[in-house]
Design a protein around this motif. Sequence first.
Motif, mmCIF file in Angstrom:
data_model
loop_
_atom_site.group_PDB
_atom_site.id
_atom_site.type_symbol
_atom_site.label_atom_id
_atom_site.label_comp_id
_atom_site.label_asym_id
_atom_site.label_seq_id
_atom_site.Cartn_x
_atom_site.Cartn_y
_atom_site.Cartn_z
ATOM 1 N N LEU A 19 0.841 -1.193 0.000
ATOM 2 C CA LEU A 19 0.000 0.000 0.000
ATOM 3 C C LEU A 19 0.879 1.247 0.000
ATOM 4 O O LEU A 19 1.808 1.346 0.824
ATOM 5 C CB LEU A 19 -0.899 0.019 1.237
ATOM 6 C CG LEU A 19 -1.806 -1.187 1.448
ATOM 7 C CD1 LEU A 19 -2.673 -0.980 2.688
ATOM 8 C CD2 LEU A 19 -2.679 -1.434 0.221
ATOM 9 N N GLU A 57 -12.585 -8.461 6.723
ATOM 10 C CA GLU A 57 -12.118 -7.138 6.293
ATOM 11 C C GLU A 57 -11.270 -6.491 7.371
ATOM 12 O O GLU A 57 -11.582 -6.560 8.561
ATOM 13 C CB GLU A 57 -13.289 -6.213 5.981
ATOM 14 C CG GLU A 57 -12.844 -4.802 5.575
ATOM 15 C CD GLU A 57 -13.993 -3.818 5.375
ATOM 16 O OE1 GLU A 57 -13.811 -2.620 5.651
ATOM 17 O OE2 GLU A 57 -15.078 -4.272 4.938
ATOM 18 N N ASP A 73 -9.157 -2.600 7.928
ATOM 19 C CA ASP A 73 -9.060 -1.256 7.367
ATOM 20 C C ASP A 73 -7.751 -0.598 7.785
ATOM 21 O O ASP A 73 -7.330 -0.709 8.947
ATOM 22 C CB ASP A 73 -10.232 -0.395 7.828
ATOM 23 C CG ASP A 73 -11.579 -0.950 7.364
ATOM 24 O OD1 ASP A 73 -11.606 -1.615 6.308
ATOM 25 O OD2 ASP A 73 -12.584 -0.736 8.069
ATOM 26 N N TRP A 76 -7.840 2.457 3.124
ATOM 27 C CA TRP A 76 -7.889 1.181 2.410
ATOM 28 C C TRP A 76 -8.783 0.185 3.133
ATOM 29 O O TRP A 76 -8.682 0.017 4.346
ATOM 30 C CB TRP A 76 -6.491 0.584 2.288
ATOM 31 C CG TRP A 76 -5.561 1.389 1.455
ATOM 32 C CD1 TRP A 76 -4.745 2.401 1.868
ATOM 33 C CD2 TRP A 76 -5.361 1.260 0.035
ATOM 34 N NE1 TRP A 76 -4.036 2.910 0.810
ATOM 35 C CE2 TRP A 76 -4.391 2.225 -0.325
ATOM 36 C CE3 TRP A 76 -5.887 0.421 -0.938
ATOM 37 C CZ2 TRP A 76 -3.949 2.377 -1.631
ATOM 38 C CZ3 TRP A 76 -5.449 0.566 -2.242
ATOM 39 C CH2 TRP A 76 -4.500 1.534 -2.580
ATOM 40 N N ARG A 77 -9.647 -0.460 2.364
ATOM 41 C CA ARG A 77 -10.415 -1.601 2.861
ATOM 42 C C ARG A 77 -9.774 -2.859 2.262
ATOM 43 O O ARG A 77 -9.681 -2.979 1.043
ATOM 44 C CB ARG A 77 -11.884 -1.495 2.467
ATOM 45 C CG ARG A 77 -12.566 -0.271 3.063
ATOM 46 C CD ARG A 77 -14.075 -0.335 2.909
ATOM 47 N NE ARG A 77 -14.712 0.856 3.439
ATOM 48 C CZ ARG A 77 -15.020 1.043 4.716
ATOM 49 N NH1 ARG A 77 -14.735 0.090 5.599
ATOM 50 N NH2 ARG A 77 -15.618 2.144 5.132
ATOM 51 N N ILE A 78 -9.365 -3.759 3.133
ATOM 52 C CA ILE A 78 -8.650 -4.956 2.683
ATOM 53 C C ILE A 78 -9.513 -6.182 2.951
ATOM 54 O O ILE A 78 -9.853 -6.477 4.108
ATOM 55 C CB ILE A 78 -7.297 -5.109 3.395
ATOM 56 C CG1 ILE A 78 -6.474 -3.815 3.254
ATOM 57 C CG2 ILE A 78 -6.529 -6.292 2.821
ATOM 58 C CD1 ILE A 78 -5.169 -3.845 4.022
ATOM 59 N N TYR A 92 -9.737 -10.210 2.874
ATOM 60 C CA TYR A 92 -8.799 -11.332 2.904
ATOM 61 C C TYR A 92 -9.521 -12.584 3.379
ATOM 62 O O TYR A 92 -10.397 -12.522 4.234
ATOM 63 C CB TYR A 92 -7.620 -11.030 3.832
ATOM 64 C CG TYR A 92 -7.999 -10.742 5.267
ATOM 65 C CD1 TYR A 92 -7.874 -11.720 6.261
ATOM 66 C CD2 TYR A 92 -8.477 -9.487 5.652
ATOM 67 C CE1 TYR A 92 -8.214 -11.465 7.579
ATOM 68 C CE2 TYR A 92 -8.821 -9.227 6.956
ATOM 69 C CZ TYR A 92 -8.690 -10.205 7.920
ATOM 70 O OH TYR A 92 -9.042 -9.939 9.221
ATOM 71 N N ALA A 97 -6.793 -5.232 -1.648
ATOM 72 C CA ALA A 97 -6.906 -3.905 -1.042
ATOM 73 C C ALA A 97 -7.619 -2.960 -1.991
ATOM 74 O O ALA A 97 -7.261 -2.857 -3.168
ATOM 75 C CB ALA A 97 -5.523 -3.363 -0.688
#
Length: 263
Positions: free
Chosen positions: A114, A184, A186, A197-199, A201, A232
């Motif tokens: 990121l 999720e 963040d 960013w929202r990740i 996984y 992301a």
Amino acid sequence: MPSYDALDLLRRSDPAVRLEPLPAQERELLRDRIVVLPARSRPRAARPRRLLTLAAAAAAVAVLGVGVAWAAGTWSPLALFQSNPQRDHGGAVGSLWDQQVVPGSVVDAATVDLPDVGAVGFWYADTAQHGWCAALRLPSGAWVGTGDDRLDAGGTVPGCFPTREQVNGAGPPVYVIDGFDYQEGDVDARPAGGAFWRIRYGRITVRHAARVADLVSGRSTHVAHGDLFVLAIPDAHPMGPDPLHLVAYDANGKVVADDAPPS
């Protein structure tokens, strides 16, 4: 309380299990600072007491070493999953959320880079109850969702989870089984001039998935270890709606999983 229950309780409550050992060189420096005394300060007549003093000093080294690591917030992935903070939010011991990590299954599954943040690692493991464990690790070593880093903007508490199928099987269905099982985390890099960013996984529960894409943002990622992914997505309006439409493709571009939002 049976002795094995007491030992298990002590083991779960022991803060040292969350710590990674200090490097050998650092441990030796700490030992030298505390234990090594100038020769002129060692009275010959006090040998028995000196042995006791050295033993106490060695214990102090161990405590100091733990304190240094604890202050640094270093939890190993295995220790994090064994502690399972998610269980404290999801249910009591013995519940569906009391998933026990399989130690040999812990893997550094994937990494997402990121801007203004660095590499965020996705760690994964299986559980003895056929669930899964997952967590996102920031460059500082802190875990997203624990509040231990200024970039941590929250999200799912790391730990171990039942699968969506297990949750649905334990009561009235709450999940649509569509080939995805994810969480999720963040990350907020706006104070450093970056983005929020929202990740996402987690796992893909169908076979032959090779790539995961979000049809709203157009961002995509490759599937790792056959069924794991981390994606992301920047969010310019974190307080607003969060549109998302994940799709998984096989190597030929065919859709094999579709996490369409409810209409």
